[in-house]
Motif scaffolding. Structure first.
Motif, PDB file in Angstrom:
ATOM      1  N   PHE A  64     116.249  88.682  25.195  1.00  0.00           N
ATOM      2  CA  PHE A  64     117.303  87.710  24.879  1.00  0.00           C
ATOM      3  C   PHE A  64     117.021  86.370  25.545  1.00  0.00           C
ATOM      4  CE2 PHE A  64     121.027  85.768  26.903  1.00  0.00           C
ATOM      5  CZ  PHE A  64     121.625  85.205  25.779  1.00  0.00           C
ATOM      6  N   VAL A  65     116.648  86.427  26.833  1.00  0.00           N
ATOM      7  CA  VAL A  65     116.368  85.182  27.557  1.00  0.00           C
ATOM      8  C   VAL A  65     115.190  84.459  26.929  1.00  0.00           C
ATOM      9  CG1 VAL A  65     115.665  84.217  29.776  1.00  0.00           C
ATOM     10  CG2 VAL A  65     117.341  86.059  29.701  1.00  0.00           C
ATOM     11  N   LYS A  66     114.147  85.199  26.591  1.00  0.00           N
ATOM     12  CA  LYS A  66     112.969  84.590  25.977  1.00  0.00           C
ATOM     13  C   LYS A  66     113.328  83.931  24.656  1.00  0.00           C
ATOM     14  CE  LYS A  66     108.356  85.643  24.229  1.00  0.00           C
ATOM     15  NZ  LYS A  66     107.320  86.692  24.043  1.00  0.00           N
ATOM     16  N   ALA A  67     114.095  84.656  23.827  1.00  0.00           N
ATOM     17  CA  ALA A  67     114.499  84.093  22.539  1.00  0.00           C
ATOM     18  C   ALA A  67     115.372  82.858  22.737  1.00  0.00           C
ATOM     19  CB  ALA A  67     115.241  85.150  21.721  1.00  0.00           C
ATOM     20  N   SER A  68     116.241  82.902  23.747  1.00  0.00           N
ATOM     21  CA  SER A  68     117.120  81.764  24.013  1.00  0.00           C
ATOM     22  C   SER A  68     116.319  80.542  24.434  1.00  0.00           C
ATOM     23  CB  SER A  68     118.125  82.129  25.116  1.00  0.00           C
ATOM     24  OG  SER A  68     118.918  83.223  24.730  1.00  0.00           O
ATOM     25  N   VAL A  69     115.341  80.745  25.312  1.00  0.00           N
ATOM     26  CA  VAL A  69     114.510  79.625  25.765  1.00  0.00           C
ATOM     27  C   VAL A  69     113.715  79.050  24.602  1.00  0.00           C
ATOM     28  CG1 VAL A  69     112.574  78.997  27.247  1.00  0.00           C
ATOM     29  CG2 VAL A  69     114.392  80.455  28.136  1.00  0.00           C
ATOM     30  N   GLU A  70     113.172  79.928  23.771  1.00  0.00           N
ATOM     31  CA  GLU A  70     112.419  79.441  22.610  1.00  0.00           C
ATOM     32  C   GLU A  70     113.328  78.668  21.658  1.00  0.00           C
ATOM     33  OE1 GLU A  70     110.518  82.826  20.919  1.00  0.00           O
ATOM     34  OE2 GLU A  70     108.911  82.876  22.422  1.00  0.00           O
ATOM     35  N   ALA A  71     114.571  79.140  21.528  1.00  0.00           N
ATOM     36  CA  ALA A  71     115.514  78.427  20.657  1.00  0.00           C
ATOM     37  C   ALA A  71     115.809  77.039  21.204  1.00  0.00           C
ATOM     38  CB  ALA A  71     116.811  79.232  20.521  1.00  0.00           C
ATOM     39  N   ILE A  72     115.983  76.963  22.518  1.00  0.00           N
ATOM     40  CA  ILE A  72     116.246  75.661  23.152  1.00  0.00           C
ATOM     41  C   ILE A  72     115.067  74.723  22.941  1.00  0.00           C
ATOM     42  CG2 ILE A  72     116.626  74.502  25.359  1.00  0.00           C
ATOM     43  CD1 ILE A  72     117.919  77.157  26.316  1.00  0.00           C
ATOM     44  N   GLU A  73     113.875  75.216  23.238  1.00  0.00           N
ATOM     45  CA  GLU A  73     112.703  74.347  23.221  1.00  0.00           C
ATOM     46  C   GLU A  73     112.260  74.021  21.797  1.00  0.00           C
ATOM     47  OE1 GLU A  73     109.791  76.080  25.797  1.00  0.00           O
ATOM     48  OE2 GLU A  73     110.876  75.426  27.597  1.00  0.00           O
ATOM     49  N   SER A  74     112.627  74.865  20.816  1.00  0.00           N
ATOM     50  CA  SER A  74     112.283  74.534  19.430  1.00  0.00           C
ATOM     51  C   SER A  74     113.094  73.338  18.944  1.00  0.00           C
ATOM     52  CB  SER A  74     112.539  75.747  18.523  1.00  0.00           C
ATOM     53  OG  SER A  74     113.929  76.031  18.446  1.00  0.00           O
ATOM     54  N   ARG A  75     114.251  73.106  19.558  1.00  0.00           N
ATOM     55  CA  ARG A  75     115.066  71.957  19.175  1.00  0.00           C
ATOM     56  C   ARG A  75     114.536  70.680  19.807  1.00  0.00           C
ATOM     57  NH1 ARG A  75     120.696  71.764  20.025  1.00  0.00           N
ATOM     58  NH2 ARG A  75     120.899  70.942  17.912  1.00  0.00           N
ATOM     59  N   ASP A  76     113.777  70.828  20.894  1.00  0.00           N
ATOM     60  CA  ASP A  76     113.218  69.659  21.579  1.00  0.00           C
ATOM     61  C   ASP A  76     111.795  69.986  22.029  1.00  0.00           C
ATOM     62  OD1 ASP A  76     112.713  67.341  22.885  1.00  0.00           O
ATOM     63  OD2 ASP A  76     114.180  67.637  24.493  1.00  0.00           O
ATOM     64  N   PRO A  77     110.844  69.943  21.102  1.00  0.00           N
ATOM     65  CA  PRO A  77     109.459  70.322  21.424  1.00  0.00           C
ATOM     66  C   PRO A  77     108.845  69.494  22.550  1.00  0.00           C
ATOM     67  CG  PRO A  77     109.778  70.140  19.044  1.00  0.00           C
ATOM     68  CD  PRO A  77     111.000  69.561  19.685  1.00  0.00           C
ATOM     69  N   THR A  78     109.367  68.300  22.775  1.00  0.00           N
ATOM     70  CA  THR A  78     108.771  67.437  23.805  1.00  0.00           C
ATOM     71  C   THR A  78     108.982  68.011  25.214  1.00  0.00           C
ATOM     72  OG1 THR A  78     110.789  66.113  23.943  1.00  0.00           O
ATOM     73  CG2 THR A  78     109.086  65.389  22.413  1.00  0.00           C
ATOM     74  N   THR A  79     109.980  68.882  25.373  1.00  0.00           N
ATOM     75  CA  THR A  79     110.230  69.484  26.691  1.00  0.00           C
ATOM     76  C   THR A  79     109.723  70.924  26.750  1.00  0.00           C
ATOM     77  OG1 THR A  79     112.440  70.218  26.020  1.00  0.00           O
ATOM     78  CG2 THR A  79     112.258  68.035  27.026  1.00  0.00           C
ATOM     79  N   SER A  80     108.828  71.277  25.862  1.00  0.00           N
ATOM     80  CA  SER A  80     108.320  72.649  25.831  1.00  0.00           C
ATOM     81  C   SER A  80     107.752  73.058  27.192  1.00  0.00           C
ATOM     82  CB  SER A  80     107.242  72.777  24.754  1.00  0.00           C
ATOM     83  OG  SER A  80     106.726  74.085  24.734  1.00  0.00           O
ATOM     84  N   GLY A  81     108.140  74.240  27.660  1.00  0.00           N
ATOM     85  CA  GLY A  81     107.667  74.751  28.942  1.00  0.00           C
ATOM     86  C   GLY A  81     108.513  74.333  30.123  1.00  0.00           C
ATOM     87  N   HIS A  82     109.447  73.422  29.912  1.00  0.00           N
ATOM     88  CA  HIS A  82     110.266  72.927  31.024  1.00  0.00           C
ATOM     89  C   HIS A  82     111.064  74.057  31.674  1.00  0.00           C
ATOM     90  CE1 HIS A  82     113.032  70.427  33.331  1.00  0.00           C
ATOM     91  NE2 HIS A  82     114.049  70.995  32.695  1.00  0.00           N
ATOM     92  N   SER A  83     111.700  74.892  30.889  1.00  0.00           N
ATOM     93  CA  SER A  83     112.542  75.953  31.438  1.00  0.00           C
ATOM     94  C   SER A  83     111.722  76.925  32.282  1.00  0.00           C
ATOM     95  CB  SER A  83     113.248  76.708  30.314  1.00  0.00           C
ATOM     96  OG  SER A  83     114.126  75.852  29.605  1.00  0.00           O
ATOM     97  N   ARG A  84     110.548  77.296  31.779  1.00  0.00           N
ATOM     98  CA  ARG A  84     109.697  78.226  32.529  1.00  0.00           C
ATOM     99  C   ARG A  84     109.219  77.599  33.838  1.00  0.00           C
ATOM    100  NH1 ARG A  84     109.213  83.307  33.181  1.00  0.00           N
ATOM    101  NH2 ARG A  84     109.610  82.563  35.279  1.00  0.00           N
ATOM    102  N   ARG A  85     108.846  76.330  33.778  1.00  0.00           N
ATOM    103  CA  ARG A  85     108.355  75.671  34.989  1.00  0.00           C
ATOM    104  C   ARG A  85     109.473  75.519  36.020  1.00  0.00           C
ATOM    105  NH1 ARG A  85     105.881  72.535  30.998  1.00  0.00           N
ATOM    106  NH2 ARG A  85     107.364  70.832  31.326  1.00  0.00           N
ATOM    107  N   VAL A  86     110.662  75.183  35.566  1.00  0.00           N
ATOM    108  CA  VAL A  86     111.793  75.062  36.490  1.00  0.00           C
ATOM    109  C   VAL A  86     112.087  76.420  37.139  1.00  0.00           C
ATOM    110  CG1 VAL A  86     114.283  74.645  36.645  1.00  0.00           C
ATOM    111  CG2 VAL A  86     112.829  73.064  35.368  1.00  0.00           C
ATOM    112  N   ALA A  87     112.015  77.484  36.356  1.00  0.00           N
ATOM    113  CA  ALA A  87     112.247  78.825  36.903  1.00  0.00           C
ATOM    114  C   ALA A  87     111.205  79.161  37.960  1.00  0.00           C
ATOM    115  CB  ALA A  87     112.231  79.862  35.776  1.00  0.00           C
ATOM    116  N   ASP A  88     109.944  78.883  37.660  1.00  0.00           N
ATOM    117  CA  ASP A  88     108.880  79.179  38.631  1.00  0.00           C
ATOM    118  C   ASP A  88     109.072  78.383  39.917  1.00  0.00           C
ATOM    119  OD1 ASP A  88     107.723  80.941  36.889  1.00  0.00           O
ATOM    120  OD2 ASP A  88     106.212  79.555  36.146  1.00  0.00           O
TER     121      ASP A  88
END
Length: 670
Positions: free
Chosen positions: A351-375
């Motif tokens: 669910f979390v993975k799908a949610s993050v992908e849904a977020i980042e698909s709306r704003d491709p320019t920030t792709s990977g931001h959520s994962r990097r912030v988590a790390d």
């Protein structure tokens, strides 16, 4: 005849030197011995005379001593050879006659069973000896029951501890290791293995997961075997019944299964006794198999030589099978629960993975931001854990706390799904269609200017104007079109999300008052109010209203995440994720919380979020900045009262950014 330390015969010393009295004692005891040997109620070989004043009746490990009372009063040295048996409650004493020393409590404590007359009849003597033997047997049974009770209590306590250990372990591999270790412990097994059932009903397999061996160390890898009767483990799984084999090298005739000797040959081991038990779920499905190998007489002994195997290895007894059955029942339920927990965890992570992908698909320019912030946030939490000074010296983040923080960090921008996409990805101050509409207006005005100059030029020709007048009209047209294009270029320049000079805003303000007449004759302004507001943005690309809409994503995040049943373990995910834009001085949003009201996890996430936003790859509205410059900006955030000084220090000193994968990774949960 026995002599004392003074050289005087014991018999004479006890009777005060009266030979006649001594002879009478010996004769009386001899008659008693003859009576016990010849009355037919006791086997004659049970009765012996280790001393003229002692009769001994021995039944297996029990002995009853018959002696005159004077032995207790004055000749206890005769009893010393039997003191250890008395102490171990393996011997009892019958006295002929009443002793002069009347402390019968002490006498009974020393092993006195009964007192008969000085010259007892055969029946009286037989009853006394028989009751003494019964009492010894009763004591043995009582001690045996006491040992069994102690063992039972010990086993129950161990099973309770084992159950507690199994029910609290959520990692499948660790749980299997605990189950195997405890199974070997309670049965005294030298080695063992665990298999897990996998696959669908028609294609089920046994996956070998792990093995343990006290005597031999070797590397073991996972492998699969068919779930069939050809293997011992497979047969136990299919039948749902335990299989207890005394020696796997001597399987009973007609056994459907065999034993692979190559394993023993490969590691230099000898498998003999084996107890295999299925692990059954609450739904009566076999989900695993546990196989114990080589029960040992002495569990602490290692099996290092052929002699060790011969001397130490015994078959698994009925009690071992009962204990393993109890443990296997609990283990089956625990394994099922752990597997279900694992499924739920994977469901959560999916669910979390799908949610993050849904977020980042709306704003491709920030792709990977959520994962990097988590790390970054999780690594910062680990560093804070290690920091032994300052206000966070006592901070501790458990494994579950770190996973909660990871979930919250991954979903901190989840609320962006509630923000209009055109605002979310807005790269310029004007939307594309707005700039196109302005271009169309300027083109219309340009055509209108051309039409006006051409009409005037036609009229001039009709009245025979000089060529100089016509040239002036051409120059006017060119000048007005040039000014118009320059004005539009000012709009294009102002549309860039950069800091503009004061003159640029003056130009926009001037154009805001320019008008033109449309085809219907209505007078319109060259720039609409919303366009002027957008072009007047001094920093970035968002108008105040659009910025408020972007800010609302935090509220959406909290509201959306609050609808998810996170359970007790992760219940703070919405709160942590929803406070990452709060500032220590109360100027943050959405709730303007102050320092003491902001969760420390949110404070850490704020630092990670800002750092990644600054250092991430170039975006349409900004350039990536170097790490040292980003750290400086974080320090400015501390001075402004936005960020926690201690957390920023730990972030800087631990160089958290170097602990994370620099390449944006797909969601990989650890």
């Amino acid at each position: 005849m026995s002599y004392g330390d003074d050289g005087v015969p014991v018999t004479e010393r006890m009777t005060g030197g009266a030979v006649a009295d001594a002879a009478a004692l010996v004769a009386r005891l001899a008659r008693a011995g003859d009576a016990l040997r010849h009355d037919g109620r006791l086997p004659p070989h049970w009765v012996t005379s280790p001393h003229p004043l002692l009769l001994m009746v021995a039944q297996n490990s029990h002995i009853v001593l018959v002696a005159p009372a004077i032995v207790w009063d004055r000749g206890r040295d005769l009893l010393k050879p039997f003191s250890e048996r008395f102490a171990q409650e393996g011997a009892m004493l019958v006295l002929m006659g009443h002793p002069r020393q009347g402390d019968f409590a002490q006498a009974m404590n020393k092993g006195l069973a009964s007192i008969v007359s000085e010259d007892p009849s055969p029946d009286e003597l037989h009853v006394a000896v028989f009751r003494a033997l019964e009492l010894l047997e009763a004591k043995v049974h009582a001690e045996s029951r006491a040992r069994s009770l102690r063992r039972y209590r010990y086993e129950v306590a161990e099973l309770v501890d084992i159950a507690r250990a199994m029910t609290t372990e959520r990692d499948v591999n660790k749980l299997l290791s605990v189950v195997l270790e405890k199974s070997r412990f309670i049965t005294g097994a030298d080695a063992g293995s665990i298999y897990v059932v996998e696959g669908e009903e028609k294609n089920r397999r046994l996956r070998f997961k792990l093995t343990q061996n006290d005597s031999v160390h070797f590397d073991a890898r996972e492998f699969v075997i068919p779930l069939s009767n050809r293997s011992i483990a497979g047969s136990a799984a299919r039948s749902k019944k335990p299989i207890n084999i005394a020696d796997v090298y001597e399987l009973p005739p007609g056994s459907p299964y065999g034993f692979d000797k190559s394993f023993d040959q490969k590691i230099g081991y000898l498998t003999k006794s084996m107890l295999t038990y299925p692990l059954i779920s609450q739904r009566d499905e076999v989900i695993g198999v546990i196989s114990l190998i080589n029960k040992k007489k002495e569990p602490h002994k290692l099996l290092l030589s052929p002699e060790d195997f011969e001397e130490q290895v015994i078959p698994f007894d009925e009690r071992s099978e009962e204990l393993l059955g109890l443990l296997a029942a609990q283990a089956g339920v625990s394994l099922e629960n752990t597997l279900l927990y694992d499924e739920i965890r994977l469901l959560f992570e999916g669910f979390v993975k799908a949610s993050v992908e849904a977020i980042e698909s709306r704003d491709p320019t920030t792709s990977g931001h959520s994962r990097r912030v988590a790390d970054l946030t999780v690594e910062l939490a680990k560093a804070v854990d290690k920091d032994s000074t300052g206000p966070y010296a006592d901070a501790f983040f458990s494994r579950e706390d770190l996973r909660e923080l990871e979930y919250a960090s991954l979903l901190h921008d989840f609320g962006k799904i509630g923000v209009r996409e055109r605002v979310l990805v807005k790269a310029k101050k004007l939307f594309d269609e707005q700039l196109e509409l302005i271009r169309a207006r300027f083109d219309f005005v340009g055509r209108s200017i051309e039409a006006d100059v051409l009409r005037r030029k036609v009229r001039a020709l009709e009245r025979g104007a000089k060529s100089s007048e016509l040239s002036d009209l051409d120059r006017e047209l060119s000048s007005r079109l040039g000014e118009l294009e320059a004005s539009f270029q000012s709009i294009v320049n102002a549309n860039e999300p950069t800091v503009l000079a004061a003159g640029d805003f003056e130009k926009i303000e001037q154009l805001a008052h320019e008008t033109y007449t449309d085809l219907r004759g209505d007078v319109r302004r060259l720039l609409a109010d919303d366009e002027v507001i957008s072009l007047s943005v001094k920093r970035g690309s968002l108008t105040p209203a659009e910025y408020d809409e972007i800010k609302s994503h935090v509220t959406h995040t909290f509201n959306f995440l609050s609808q998810i049943p996170w359970g007790k373990m992760f219940r703070r995910v919405p709160l942590i994720a929803g406070a990452h834009h709060e500032r220590l001085n109360g100027t943050g949003y959405p709730n303007r919380l102050r320092a003491e009201e902001i969760p420390v996890q949110s404070k850490m996430m704020s630092i990670a979020d800002i750092y990644d936003a600054l250092t991430a790859a170039d975006r349409p509205y900004k350039k990536a900045i170097p790490v040292d410059r980003a750290i400086d900006i974080l320090e400015y955030g501390v001075k402004d009262g936005h960020l926690d000084a201690v957390l920023v220090r730990v972030f800087r000193e631990a160089r958290i950014w170097e602990l994370c994968d620099p390449v944006p990774a797909s969601l990989i949960f650890r």
